[in-house]
Design an enzyme around this catalytic site. Structure first.
Site, PDB file in Angstrom:
ATOM      1  N   TYR A  45       0.575  -1.147   0.035  1.00  0.00           N
ATOM      2  CA  TYR A  45       0.027   0.178   0.049  1.00  0.00           C
ATOM      3  C   TYR A  45       0.986   1.262  -0.045  1.00  0.00           C
ATOM      4  CZ  TYR A  45      -3.480   3.590   1.072  1.00  0.00           C
ATOM      5  OH  TYR A  45      -4.167   4.659   0.909  1.00  0.00           O
ATOM      6  N   GLN A  55     -10.369   0.800   1.733  1.00  0.00           N
ATOM      7  CA  GLN A  55     -11.232   0.091   0.579  1.00  0.00           C
ATOM      8  C   GLN A  55      -9.922  -0.732  -0.022  1.00  0.00           C
ATOM      9  OE1 GLN A  55     -11.498   3.083   1.192  1.00  0.00           O
ATOM     10  NE2 GLN A  55     -11.008   4.379  -0.634  1.00  0.00           N
ATOM     11  N   ASN A  85      -2.530   6.352   6.948  1.00  0.00           N
ATOM     12  CA  ASN A  85      -3.303   6.949   7.873  1.00  0.00           C
ATOM     13  C   ASN A  85      -3.892   6.195   8.981  1.00  0.00           C
ATOM     14  OD1 ASN A  85      -5.533   6.139   6.593  1.00  0.00           O
ATOM     15  ND2 ASN A  85      -5.944   7.997   5.764  1.00  0.00           N
ATOM     16  N   SER A 123       5.323   8.648  12.563  1.00  0.00           N
ATOM     17  CA  SER A 123       6.650   8.022  12.470  1.00  0.00           C
ATOM     18  C   SER A 123       7.593   9.017  13.699  1.00  0.00           C
ATOM     19  CB  SER A 123       7.290   8.784  11.102  1.00  0.00           C
ATOM     20  OG  SER A 123       8.609   8.534  10.979  1.00  0.00           O
ATOM     21  N   GLN A 165      11.980  14.639  10.512  1.00  0.00           N
ATOM     22  CA  GLN A 165      11.250  14.033  11.006  1.00  0.00           C
ATOM     23  C   GLN A 165       9.872  14.647  11.320  1.00  0.00           C
ATOM     24  OE1 GLN A 165      11.643  10.819  11.682  1.00  0.00           O
ATOM     25  NE2 GLN A 165       9.256  10.861  11.670  1.00  0.00           N
ATOM     26  N   HIS A 201       6.920  15.341   8.596  1.00  0.00           N
ATOM     27  CA  HIS A 201       6.159  14.177   8.002  1.00  0.00           C
ATOM     28  C   HIS A 201       4.908  14.589   8.269  1.00  0.00           C
ATOM     29  CE1 HIS A 201       8.588  11.010   6.377  1.00  0.00           C
ATOM     30  NE2 HIS A 201       9.307  11.192   7.410  1.00  0.00           N
ATOM     31  N   GLU A 220      11.536   4.359  16.770  1.00  0.00           N
ATOM     32  CA  GLU A 220      11.764   4.048  15.247  1.00  0.00           C
ATOM     33  C   GLU A 220      12.896   4.420  14.719  1.00  0.00           C
ATOM     34  OE1 GLU A 220       9.068   6.198  12.512  1.00  0.00           O
ATOM     35  OE2 GLU A 220       9.149   4.638  10.854  1.00  0.00           O
ATOM     36  N   HIS A 221      13.328   5.800  14.866  1.00  0.00           N
ATOM     37  CA  HIS A 221      14.542   6.130  14.383  1.00  0.00           C
ATOM     38  C   HIS A 221      15.444   6.553  15.688  1.00  0.00           C
ATOM     39  CE1 HIS A 221      11.724   6.654  10.819  1.00  0.00           C
ATOM     40  NE2 HIS A 221      12.911   6.289   9.957  1.00  0.00           N
ATOM     41  N   ASP A 241      16.158   6.527   4.942  1.00  0.00           N
ATOM     42  CA  ASP A 241      14.858   6.840   4.254  1.00  0.00           C
ATOM     43  C   ASP A 241      14.765   6.482   2.830  1.00  0.00           C
ATOM     44  OD1 ASP A 241      13.797   7.612   6.692  1.00  0.00           O
ATOM     45  OD2 ASP A 241      13.899   9.768   6.543  1.00  0.00           O
ATOM     46  N   GLU A 284       2.568 -37.047  28.592  1.00  0.00           N
ATOM     47  CA  GLU A 284       1.365 -36.270  28.164  1.00  0.00           C
ATOM     48  C   GLU A 284       0.009 -36.964  27.867  1.00  0.00           C
ATOM     49  OE1 GLU A 284       2.749 -33.583  25.047  1.00  0.00           O
ATOM     50  OE2 GLU A 284       4.043 -32.335  26.398  1.00  0.00           O
ATOM     51  N   HIS A 317       0.647 -40.608  19.852  1.00  0.00           N
ATOM     52  CA  HIS A 317       1.730 -40.050  19.542  1.00  0.00           C
ATOM     53  C   HIS A 317       3.145 -41.172  19.750  1.00  0.00           C
ATOM     54  CE1 HIS A 317      -0.182 -36.291  19.470  1.00  0.00           C
ATOM     55  NE2 HIS A 317       0.846 -35.748  18.984  1.00  0.00           N
TER      56      HIS A 317
END
Lengths: 430, 430
Positions: free
Chosen positions: A124, A186, A209, A233, A255, A258, A322-323, A356, A410, A415
């Site tokens: 995506y 969608q 988003n 981010s 950063q 963004h 994250e970074h 990046d 068991e 088995h």
């Protein structure tokens, strides 16, 4: 900008807080969209294109002509840059391939793992304010190295029904098999169920988003895997007295631009560097085109002075950024202390922008504290590792008793029996 | 037993169907349990112990005395078996450690990955009809190899307030740090939120019934990771004319005895082997203690004759079995065709029981078709891989232009600037 001077550790839990998802409101929208797409397929996708993107489109699939047109419209400088980035990303991700290692755990008992590509993957790519062709590189390249047979991209069309040409150029360069003009929840639903045009995939990747994030989460209920949970981010910069305020400020702003919800944290152990960096941030901010996003993000950012640099790493591990940029002269010595982070940038010349776009590492990384329990995207994300074992007659004689005893303990007698019949037979047969 | 003779490929989609989760009914129960545990902590766990397990317990944590008592109650034969299994599982999982490989993607641009343990992990061990101490081995051993600091186990108490001694023995043997008497969705909630006794963990592992499965799924909304989505256990056996019907039948039954919803599929290309295996299944079934589970499971099992053995592998890839037994003489030649499976057992002497207990491979594997997009549990499941990069002045000069061009094309000027300030500075400074 929220400034804290040597905050005590009790206050850290507040400093590391992330914005919460508005889960309930969003869930209802997503459930409805998934239901529509599963029932009406392409026609639902076209309706949503009109409703959300004001785009009137009959054919959801990008045509060969559109791709050619896009490729022709990209200038050589950008083409060359994308190709160079592709080479570096390919080199790094190809190095993640694993040799088959056969392990004889006992005589006659050999175990190993083999990697197999996930057959169909969906990527995506958001629309919106920045055309993220770099994310196409980061996801399609490892998919292609892994050997995924179907690599599709979904991205929302603009109001003229087009997708940004740099996205199309990069997609065809990286072996994407099909591209579709559909976005938002969608698009995730389409890749989850399949429609007349869009193939059903096994795993969905890519940013988005809150709707896309929650749609990916919801998609898992229908058997699809996702790259990782997501959030806004983030960057955390740790600076010592040898850091360069101009660089630190530039990183923090890269950063912040963004989006308004981007998370920015700066920690220094030196008051001059601390103050200078704040000054530099304000100076550089003024001339940025995405000034509004960056300002909003900076309003909720944290600038923290911590005299003890070791505490900075403790804080960072708790935050799990994250970074993580380590603008420290002797950074080697701190590497072992880094426990939770998505990607780490060492020294004054390793900027986040490099990762990046072009250095080779992946930029699809765990945010929102998920660096505590998730890795970023890598070649591993596009494969399964299947275990194999080959046990000989001698092997089952060696290991058989152990299995029988455990199975019986068991209470699983069938088995046990699966071993017993083999031991018996292996004793009789030559 | 459902018998199909050379079913055409259109009918395969029916043959690979799995039982569906009763999602809506279960969700409400789980949401309530999570809410109770998050509000009332230990006291909610004690209430649920009374309600669901008829166990009246004050102290949820297993004491040192209880562990010692359990260890003393295990006979030497079982201890030895567990220790031998532990050695093999350790050998195989330790072999999955990865060396650090530094890759210079361009001169002055060095990228690599380092593994870090997930700090706190929780292991769920079901109660019920079989005391699954083998699952403790499969999850605690790789957790310990990874270096997880906190490894906790939750398991429901019996009505006397005890946990099976073999589970306790195995847990202490494998470095489990704490054990708690709590089961079901409430145990998953406890590990998600933390209570006065039970620590909040970063990732939850382990099998369970539909409530546990869905509780783990739900837990992810609160930031916890899970090993993988789950479903009833499965085996698919592919047999050629050299297969041994007695062995095939024993393997099918060892799967069928797990529970009434266990999934069992047998495919042969030879009518004699096919018929003999069916006879053997019925013969061995009669003497099994868990006859009722096995009979129920067999009622919905598929026995399929496919003249073409290649078709058997096509079918298997479509089904994506948790366990795949390849009872074929020249199995090597078919390995490349195996695309979707959790764990594969090659040849007549490699029985599933071996992998379930002691050969070294993990038995926590993707079911329900998830072998198409998930790997089984391995050392990887207990670590994150963090990417690092070190870029020198020379490196940023080499790669800088590419980043600037790409950042500008995405409209992210602060990203570009983070590189520009460094290039400028690297030109000036020595």
């Amino acid at each position: 900008m929220k400034i804290s001077i040597n905050p005590n550790e009790e206050s850290w839990s507040e400093l590391i807080e992330r914005p919460a998802l508005k889960r309930d409101e969003i869930t209802k929208v997503i459930v409805d969209i998934f239901s529509e797409v599963s029932k009406k397929g392409d026609s639902a996708l076209c309706d949503f294109n009109q409703k959300f993107d004001s785009a009137f489109i009959d054919d959801l699939a990008i045509s060969q002509i559109e791709i050619e047109k896009a490729c022709n419209s990209i200038n050589d400088e950008l083409k060359y840059a994308i190709q160079e980035a592709k080479e570096n990303i390919t080199t790094f991700h190809a190095s993640q391939k694993e040799e088959i290692r056969k392990i004889e755990t006992q005589k006659g008992v050999v175990c190993w793992r083999e990697s197999r590509a996930i057959e169909k993957v969906g990527i995506y790519i958001p629309g919106g304010t920045a055309p993220l062709f770099s994310t196409v590189l980061m996801l399609a390249i490892p998919a292609q190295i892994a050997g995924c047979k179907e690599i599709i991209v979904c991205s929302p069309p603009d109001k003229n029904g087009n997708i940004n040409p740099a996205i199309l150029y990069t997609a065809q360069l990286c072996g994407v098999t099909k591209i579709f003009k559909t976005g938002g929840a969608q698009a995730i639903a389409a890749m989850t169920f399949g429609t007349e045009s869009v193939p059903k995939v096994n795993k969905i990747f890519g940013p988005g988003n809150q709707f896309v994030t929650m749609a990916k989460e919801y998609a898992q209920q229908f058997g699809v895997a996702i790259d990782m949970p997501a959030g806004p981010s983030e960057v955390l910069v740790i600076a010592d007295e040898k850091a360069i305020p101009e660089f630190c400020a530039a990183d923090l702003l890269s950063q912040a631009e963004h989006g308004s919800d981007s998370q920015v944290i700066f920690i220094a152990n030196n008051l001059d560097i601390f103050n200078e960096t704040i000054k530099e941030v304000n100076r550089q901010l003024d001339v940025l085109p995405r000034n509004e996003f960056a300002s909003n993000s900076l309003n909720s950012s944290h600038f923290i002075l911590l005299d003890d640099i070791n505490k900075a790493f403790e804080f960072s591990n708790l935050y799990a950024p994250e970074h993580l940029i380590v603008a420290i002269e002797n950074f080697e010595k701190y590497i072992p202390f880094i426990q939770n982070a998505g990607s780490v940038f060492l020294g004054n010349y390793s900027c986040e922008s490099a990762g990046d776009y072009a250095s080779g590492t992946n930029h699809t990384l765990p945010t929102n504290g998920f660096a505590k329990n998730y890795s970023g995207v890598s070649l591993d994300s596009f494969i399964k590792k299947i275990t194999f074992q080959e046990i000989t007659k001698e092997g089952i004689q060696n290991i058989g008793k152990t299995i029988e005893v455990m199975a019986e303990a068991e209470g699983l007698i069938a088995h046990k029996n699966a071993v017993s019949v083999r031991i018996k037979s292996s004793m009789i047969k030559k």
